[in-house]
Design a protein around this motif. Structure first.
Motif, mmCIF file in Angstrom:
data_model
loop_
_atom_site.group_PDB
_atom_site.id
_atom_site.type_symbol
_atom_site.label_atom_id
_atom_site.label_comp_id
_atom_site.label_asym_id
_atom_site.label_seq_id
_atom_site.Cartn_x
_atom_site.Cartn_y
_atom_site.Cartn_z
ATOM 1 N N UNK A 302 0.848 -1.207 0.000
ATOM 2 C CA UNK A 302 0.000 0.000 0.000
ATOM 3 C C UNK A 302 0.876 1.247 0.000
ATOM 4 N N UNK A 306 0.834 4.155 -2.840
ATOM 5 C CA UNK A 306 0.532 5.542 -2.487
ATOM 6 C C UNK A 306 1.686 6.479 -2.848
ATOM 7 N N UNK A 307 2.892 5.968 -2.796
ATOM 8 C CA UNK A 307 4.046 6.769 -3.219
ATOM 9 C C UNK A 307 3.878 7.220 -4.668
ATOM 10 N N UNK A 308 3.277 6.353 -5.472
ATOM 11 C CA UNK A 308 3.047 6.673 -6.892
ATOM 12 C C UNK A 308 1.684 7.312 -7.131
ATOM 13 N N UNK A 309 0.893 7.505 -6.070
ATOM 14 C CA UNK A 309 -0.501 7.980 -6.197
ATOM 15 C C UNK A 309 -1.281 7.039 -7.113
ATOM 16 N N UNK A 310 -1.010 5.773 -6.998
ATOM 17 C CA UNK A 310 -1.576 4.768 -7.902
ATOM 18 C C UNK A 310 -2.896 4.255 -7.321
ATOM 19 N N UNK A 311 -3.982 4.909 -7.716
ATOM 20 C CA UNK A 311 -5.288 4.617 -7.121
ATOM 21 C C UNK A 311 -5.771 3.210 -7.453
ATOM 22 N N UNK A 312 -5.532 2.760 -8.675
ATOM 23 C CA UNK A 312 -6.048 1.453 -9.082
ATOM 24 C C UNK A 312 -5.434 0.348 -8.220
ATOM 25 N N UNK A 314 -3.889 0.709 -5.264
ATOM 26 C CA UNK A 314 -4.195 0.915 -3.845
ATOM 27 C C UNK A 314 -5.605 0.440 -3.518
ATOM 28 N N UNK A 315 -6.556 0.801 -4.377
ATOM 29 C CA UNK A 315 -7.938 0.380 -4.134
ATOM 30 C C UNK A 315 -8.084 -1.128 -4.234
ATOM 31 N N UNK A 318 -6.859 -2.588 -1.020
ATOM 32 C CA UNK A 318 -7.770 -2.309 0.089
ATOM 33 C C UNK A 318 -9.022 -3.179 -0.011
#
Lengths: 326, 326, 326, 326
Positions: A302, A306-312, A314-315, A318
């Motif tokens: 995670x 998040x370091x890459x702001x990689x929403x796909x 990260x979600x 989660x």
């Protein structure tokens, strides 16, 4: 697993009135009845109790006994600085006499905190604010909001005072309306024993990300407590936690865990039309799933997403951790 | 000028409770006291009265006398189909016995309408709806909403039944939530004596343009009544009319005038913390200014600007007419 | 399992501009490039294509070939009745010549539908509405909205015309703003080949329950299509489906299944900053979980809970079925 | 009367694109053309100019000349830290190289400020924030937001840097989202040359009272600039000032006057479909009425009404002063 302590505002087990159902959503309950209901919840350890008690004849001793037989202890006391006499404000009331009354009631609440060995006096100044454009001098109102809290904290340096901010209701606009405004006020007050009780639902319907709000309060060293519930982002519906926004609730608890924040996970729900014990059990069941999911979540993966702001990514992490924990 | 009749829901002159100020924003008032307060307003002609009366011993005769001495008549009766027993719905309650009670109460209200020579039974089914995802079968709930109203209208063909739609509160979502949904239901019911009472504030906070909503109801021949107030577009604040959105209020009345809609201009305000007579006078003063402004507005120039969708010109005309009337 | 067909608006694979990033969130893509990207998604069968094509020289034949090599077919065509010339409206433009152009463009789109053997012309009249109070005559505007659609449906009785309603954007208020308003208009138009394409996100941020909206459209026989995405209830964010509101998305599909509604599950996402193929895959993965959950859900137990309006039980059933499918 | 200086963002005179009207709401305009349009407004003295200039060949000298012939000067420069390369953030971009670019562009903008003898660099970090739950580490993101501004302020101690906060758009959530959050950040940065540019509309749709926000910023000594427009409280519509919320706009200016805040009254409007000169004139006409109303308002009577939180009296005073000034 199973280490987490759960709590609830004792009002979770009350019945309610509103401006339409003026005869209430059920017959009134005494504090003792509420405590006995709280005791029926599967895994509840602490409660937050309103003060003054509805029945002025009720003794602290009787409450102690009721708590004892239900295996409950007290985490905080919430003085009712939002009833009729405080309709135009507690700390910000235009009448100095009413402001004095508010201070006195909170000081009495502080004594009750001491009696129970509880942690804090919870300040929820729901009538402090305004309804109309031009109604108040905003500078004075905000100053009075801070002064009211600061005076209490100075008078009781041995206790914590936690402010539960909320955008509105019953006032159209509350002076402690958001996490940032409240932190700004707390920094100005400048005392170590003033903090925030972050209500997940207040944050959500105020347009905040509750996870971001929690991080901010933690970074300022002021996250003293929290409670959860749910709503539809436009009002403080106080629905069962996890019923509408499970993913943001998970992110909120993820943020607490990531920061090693330890404290009770409390409920602030108003089950107007539901069985209150069932509503509490449903929420705590969900929260236990969240706890399992936190144990399962790959925090390092995670962090990298998040370091890459990689929403796909990260979600995906989660959701998989959360959903598979049920 | 001065021809317009003004009215108010009698609850404008009540005191209120909410879920926090459970001891109320003031001492309770009897219906007779409310009527006597209404009589103190400078220019009020009609009232809408809740039923059943809080005091079951109160006679219609006593109410008649109170109305008479205050120069008031009754425009409608609002049955209280939103109190404790209806907490899970009136027309849509899962319990058929409660649905029957709702029907009976509304039929009794119809008799009271006849007694007063009033115009309508006002239906505000505030508890008919849902709170949670998955809570209800939406098809059945909507059918029950329509059936409940349709049955009443069939039972009382000599009277009007007006539905006051509202997005939410006290339910998290009400079944009659918008002007379009309500018209869709009314068309399905298919009876001539069912219409809409359009509350300006409900329309505003539901994301409608109240002027557009009024036009739509008029075009369907269903605008049977209206009332005004104000809010901040996110909740039914029931503030004093004109205090926040004077321009859209003016557009609303412009739409009524343009369509030659004639009827009482009613108030639906909840002055929680204000003097209720002063709040009513303030609103009616504003509405009289609106009336003057309608006499002054150049309807033909407005029509031409609107033909071009020319917002700058149209707004200039509207503002000048409205503001210069004060 | 695995029977469900998935689709997407081809704009899912475009790059975007907005009023700030006027140089776009990426280099422009041709329609052929977008189709080739769509083909990379794991399980996508159909697309909805904008018309006219950005490159006027592009032949239908070239598109056919691109679709073929990617295993895609066309479900609908979306005429771009919201570009510069239609800035003040397509069907409701104050200029009759522009209204004519809109009709012609949609008729050309109808021919393209026929070429592809697609199902419908999708009408999204995003510029039809208003921005300011007093800007338009609401009665005329609404009539023009209906007339524009009705004329097309009459001219092309062999095709379906689906209206994708939306509360706002780019106009501050769109005339086809909600499911109820659109159904009211469709009933007035009175033609069998006009229906609704229900966008989950539009419904959500318009304050509807998408499940309730779907049921209503189905009960009127007008649910002709649907697409999904997600948002924060205050704007049409077009986020990845399931990322914020998984439970209400599940209730939406539960409603479709319960009514035996069969059709393509489409995506209407705008991955401004995400890889578009990854965003589509993430959404379809989630939707496949939803499909598994529908197979697993105890519909009879749900029906019984809903008969009692028993939210706690109903939510428990839903969550367990959904979450355990991941 | 007539002493007040008015200004506008030069983009008021641009044409716009959005994600639907990708061909723009009109033909593109050069900066020189925009300046010449600004010069046609009846009473405009200063402009805020975006940087870099759309045409890289455009010389500062050419701009000087255009400003001169139109009687305009420059109040601030707005670096475009929200275009394609900054799509994932300027100060908070996950890529350190992009963060460096943002810093460099802002430093260049600072030089342009010096060239024009302007007052400030305006920072509007519209891409700094997040879209999805779990997308970012909130602590790091907020730190980067503050660091980015702080670094600039340190590098350029001779200039002011003003942050224009906004709840969202284009990001789903912006890191500088509210007056309180921004002040909290500014206090942390701890430099004298960082302040707030308060946009009335951003405050309004963020759920603030703009008057309260202004007072708070003033009390912290950080209100460095302001601009106005209007909206419907749910989005940054950038409508003509005074068109929807005249009373709250008046309260905003009342607060400035009460605090002896002196500065330019600027416009931040986006007249997508209106003539930009007419839209500016309409707004400035309204603002001149506001100025007259402030001269007329009985500040002492207002002060006394506010001391009592007497909304009815306060609103009466405000409305009479405002409306009668037209």
């Amino acid at each position: 697993m199973g280490n987490q302590k759960f709590g609830a505002g004792i009002w979770h087990f009350a019945t309610y009135v509103d401006r339409y159902a003026t005869d209430g959503y059920g017959p009134p309950r005494t504090l003792i009845e509420m405590i006995d209901l709280a005791g029926q919840v599967d895994d509840l350890s602490v409660v937050d109790i309103n003060f003054p008690f509805a029945d002025p004849a009720l003794s602290l001793d009787a409450i102690d006994k009721a708590l004892d037989r239900n295996g409950l202890s007290v985490i905080g006391i919430t003085p009712e600085i939002y009833t009729r006499r405080f309709a135009k404000g507690a700390f910000t009331n235009p009448d100095a006499g009413i402001r004095r009354l508010a201070n006195e009631m909170c000081n009495e609440a502080a004594d009750v905190v001491r009696h129970f060995g509880a942690k804090y006096v919870k300040l929820w100044p729901g009538q402090d604010g305004w309804d109309y454009p031009f109604q108040v001098d905003h500078g004075s109102l905000w100053k009075a909001s801070m002064d009211g809290v600061g005076e209490l904290a100075e008078q009781n340096p041995d206790l914590q005072f936690v402010i539960e901010y909320k955008p509105r209701e019953p006032r159209v606009h509350m002076s402690f309306d958001s996490v940032s405004r409240t932190l700004l006020g707390i920094e100005k007050i400048g005392l170590p024993n003033v903090g925030i009780l972050l209500d997940f639902g207040h944050s959500l319907y105020g347009g905040e990300s509750p996870a971001d709000a929690a991080q901010l309060a933690i970074d300022h060293g002021r996250l003293f407590g929290m409670d959860v519930n749910d709503n539809f982002r436009s009002w403080d519906d106080d629905l069962i936690a996890g019923s509408v926004h499970p993913i943001e609730l998970f992110e909120f608890f993820y943020t607490l865990r990531k920061n090693n924040w330890e404290g009770v996970w409390q409920l602030d729900q108003f089950p107007f039309r539901e069985d209150s014990v069932a509503a509490a059990n449903a929420a705590i069941d969900f929260l236990k799933g969240v706890e399992r999911a936190l144990d399962k979540l790959d925090f390092e993966a995670m962090r990298e997403a998040q370091l890459r702001h990689d929403a796909v990514t990260a979600l995906g992490l989660a959701r998989q951790a959360l959903f598979s924990s049920f």
